[in-house]
Design a protein around this motif. Structure first.
Motif, mmCIF file in Angstrom:
data_model
loop_
_atom_site.group_PDB
_atom_site.id
_atom_site.type_symbol
_atom_site.label_atom_id
_atom_site.label_comp_id
_atom_site.label_asym_id
_atom_site.label_seq_id
_atom_site.Cartn_x
_atom_site.Cartn_y
_atom_site.Cartn_z
ATOM 1 N N LYS A 188 20.183 35.478 57.463
ATOM 2 C CA LYS A 188 19.501 36.513 58.217
ATOM 3 C C LYS A 188 19.580 36.182 59.699
ATOM 4 O O LYS A 188 19.896 35.047 60.090
ATOM 5 C CB LYS A 188 18.044 36.649 57.775
ATOM 6 N N GLY A 243 23.011 40.659 58.486
ATOM 7 C CA GLY A 243 22.556 39.738 57.458
ATOM 8 C C GLY A 243 23.480 39.796 56.256
ATOM 9 O O GLY A 243 24.322 40.696 56.142
ATOM 10 N N GLU A 267 21.738 45.517 55.555
ATOM 11 C CA GLU A 267 22.068 44.410 56.461
ATOM 12 C C GLU A 267 23.538 44.011 56.353
ATOM 13 O O GLU A 267 24.170 43.682 57.361
ATOM 14 C CB GLU A 267 21.174 43.214 56.150
#
Length: 208
Positions: free
Chosen positions: A110, A90, A84
């Motif tokens: 996130k 994220g 991520e």
């Protein structure tokens, strides 16, 4: 130049800067506070994550934490964090003590949305470290990074109604309570109400 025009120019300058920040290559940051170092999760963290996140009290009010928590879960989480971060979708970080470097929890963003400049903040702290202000300290550091370095405009967070301590952490970090979603989540055989919080970049600038 009128005040309105000056304000519009300032907003446009910020948007341009935010767009540049969002387009920049992603590098996992290292954030420092008086007592904490908040930075990259590494494979060597897996045993400590299993021990800390394995406490039932953590899973009880944290939807993303399974229980029992096994080594494979920790390894998957660390790999997911790296992916991520590289993708810019994220940011998941280890919370460590500045003195000694021991891992005490994790914090992250996130659902990072480049178009709307919004993300959701979440965290957990090992039970042995509860009540010492570490969650508030880490949250404040990540909020500042999100606005100042990532170019985000809004952060949101939520907690189950029966976990008011998490709400106090968010409020100390400048979040404002925005409402309650009734029976929003299903955890361990029952529906749970959740409280929603938000903070804007302008709130931080105003000293919220």
């Amino acid at each position: 130049m009128s005040g309105e025009a000056a304000g519009a120019g300032s907003r446009e300058a910020w948007r341009a800067g935010a767009a540049a920040a969002w387009a920049a290559p992603r590098k996992t940051p290292e954030l420092r506070t008086d007592r904490l170092v908040i930075g990259q999760l590494v494979p060597e963290d897996a045993p400590a994550i299993v021990r800390l996140a394995g406490a039932r009290e953590i899973a009880d009010t944290t939807l993303s934490v399974p229980h029992p928590y096994e080594m494979r879960h920790a390894r998957e989480f660390i790999a997911f964090a790296a992916h991520e971060s590289a993708e810019g979708t994220g940011l998941h970080l280890a919370i460590r003590l500045a003195e000694g470097g021991g891992l005490i929890g994790a914090i992250g963003l996130k659902g990072m949305d480049g178009e709307h400049r919004v993300a959701e903040l979440g965290y957990w702290i090992g039970t042995e470290w509860w009540g010492r202000g570490y969650a508030t300290e880490a949250t404040g550091a990540l909020v500042r990074h999100a606005f100042d370095e990532l170019g985000l405009n809004r952060l949101q967070a939520h907690h189950m109604v029966r976990n008011p301590a998490s709400g106090r952490v968010l409020e100390k970090a400048g979040f404002r309570r925005e409402g309650v979603l009734r029976e929003r989540v299903y955890r361990w055989g029952r529906f749970e109400d959740v409280v929603v919080y938000g903070i804007l970049r302008s709130d931080l600038a105003d000293g919220a």
